[in-house]
Design a protein around this motif. Structure first.
Motif, PDB file in Angstrom:
ATOM      1  N   ASP A   1      -7.012  -6.148   6.248  1.00  0.00           N
ATOM      2  CA  ASP A   1      -5.806  -5.722   5.535  1.00  0.00           C
ATOM      3  C   ASP A   1      -6.000  -5.632   4.020  1.00  0.00           C
ATOM      4  O   ASP A   1      -5.095  -5.236   3.299  1.00  0.00           O
TER       5      ASP A   1
ATOM      6  N   CYS B   1      -8.400  -3.693   2.889  1.00  0.00           N
ATOM      7  CA  CYS B   1      -9.195  -2.471   2.789  1.00  0.00           C
ATOM      8  C   CYS B   1      -8.416  -1.279   3.331  1.00  0.00           C
ATOM      9  O   CYS B   1      -7.370  -1.431   3.948  1.00  0.00           O
ATOM     10  N   LEU B   2      -8.957  -0.103   3.119  1.00  0.00           N
ATOM     11  CA  LEU B   2      -8.423   1.133   3.662  1.00  0.00           C
ATOM     12  C   LEU B   2      -9.600   1.962   4.139  1.00  0.00           C
ATOM     13  O   LEU B   2     -10.536   2.207   3.377  1.00  0.00           O
TER      14      LEU B   2
ATOM     15  N   ARG C   1      -2.276   5.630   8.828  1.00  0.00           N
ATOM     16  CA  ARG C   1      -1.289   5.855   7.767  1.00  0.00           C
ATOM     17  C   ARG C   1      -1.051   7.317   7.455  1.00  0.00           C
ATOM     18  O   ARG C   1       0.039   7.679   7.028  1.00  0.00           O
TER      19      ARG C   1
ATOM     20  N   ARG D   1      -3.505   3.395  -2.425  1.00  0.00           N
ATOM     21  CA  ARG D   1      -2.991   2.026  -2.518  1.00  0.00           C
ATOM     22  C   ARG D   1      -1.662   1.885  -1.786  1.00  0.00           C
ATOM     23  O   ARG D   1      -1.415   0.883  -1.114  1.00  0.00           O
TER      24      ARG D   1
ATOM     25  N   CYS E   1      -2.280   1.760   1.875  1.00  0.00           N
ATOM     26  CA  CYS E   1      -2.915   0.482   2.231  1.00  0.00           C
ATOM     27  C   CYS E   1      -1.876  -0.618   2.334  1.00  0.00           C
ATOM     28  O   CYS E   1      -1.958  -1.478   3.205  1.00  0.00           O
ATOM     29  N   ARG E   2      -0.879  -0.625   1.468  1.00  0.00           N
ATOM     30  CA  ARG E   2       0.123  -1.692   1.422  1.00  0.00           C
ATOM     31  C   ARG E   2       1.202  -1.571   2.462  1.00  0.00           C
ATOM     32  O   ARG E   2       1.979  -2.505   2.667  1.00  0.00           O
TER      33      ARG E   2
END
Length: 110
Positions: free
Chosen positions: A29, A31-32, A71, A103, A106-107
């Motif tokens: 979690d 990383c992406l 995502r 970002r 990722c969040r």
């Protein structure tokens, strides 16, 4: 650099992602994953990584896994004057894939 020859199973198995995360000392979690195909996306989400897929002409027909960690599914990364198009968890998406957007993806909870 992690490559398929350092793990027992190649994508869509998550082995390469587990190998890289262990060496970096990071949790999934943090990383992406950026992938370009269904096998790559399957490997990344199986390893618990939030994942963005930017397809190429060779992977346009790939059927991606249905998973909350996926995502975005985009037709490229875009550039000024030629935005990428696709969709993310919020619906249709168009733009240039930039660090701030990565970002944000990722969040997202997943």
């Amino acid at each position: 650099i992690g490559a398929g020859d350092v793990v027992p199973h190649k994508k869509p198995a998550p082995d390469i992602y587990h190998w890289v995360l262990q060496r970096l000392g990071l949790a999934a979690d943090q990383c992406l994953a950026l992938e370009d195909s269904a096998p790559g996306a399957a490997a990344a989400v199986a390893a618990g990584l939030p994942t963005v897929v930017t397809r190429s002409q060779y992977t346009l027909a790939d059927v991606l896994p249905s998973h909350p960690l996926l995502r975005a599914d985009l037709g490229g990364q875009g550039e000024p004057g030629a935005p990428a198009q696709g969709h993310d968890g919020a619906g249709p998406w168009q733009g240039v894939v930039a660090v701030a957007q990565l970002r944000a993806w990722c969040r997202q909870p997943g």
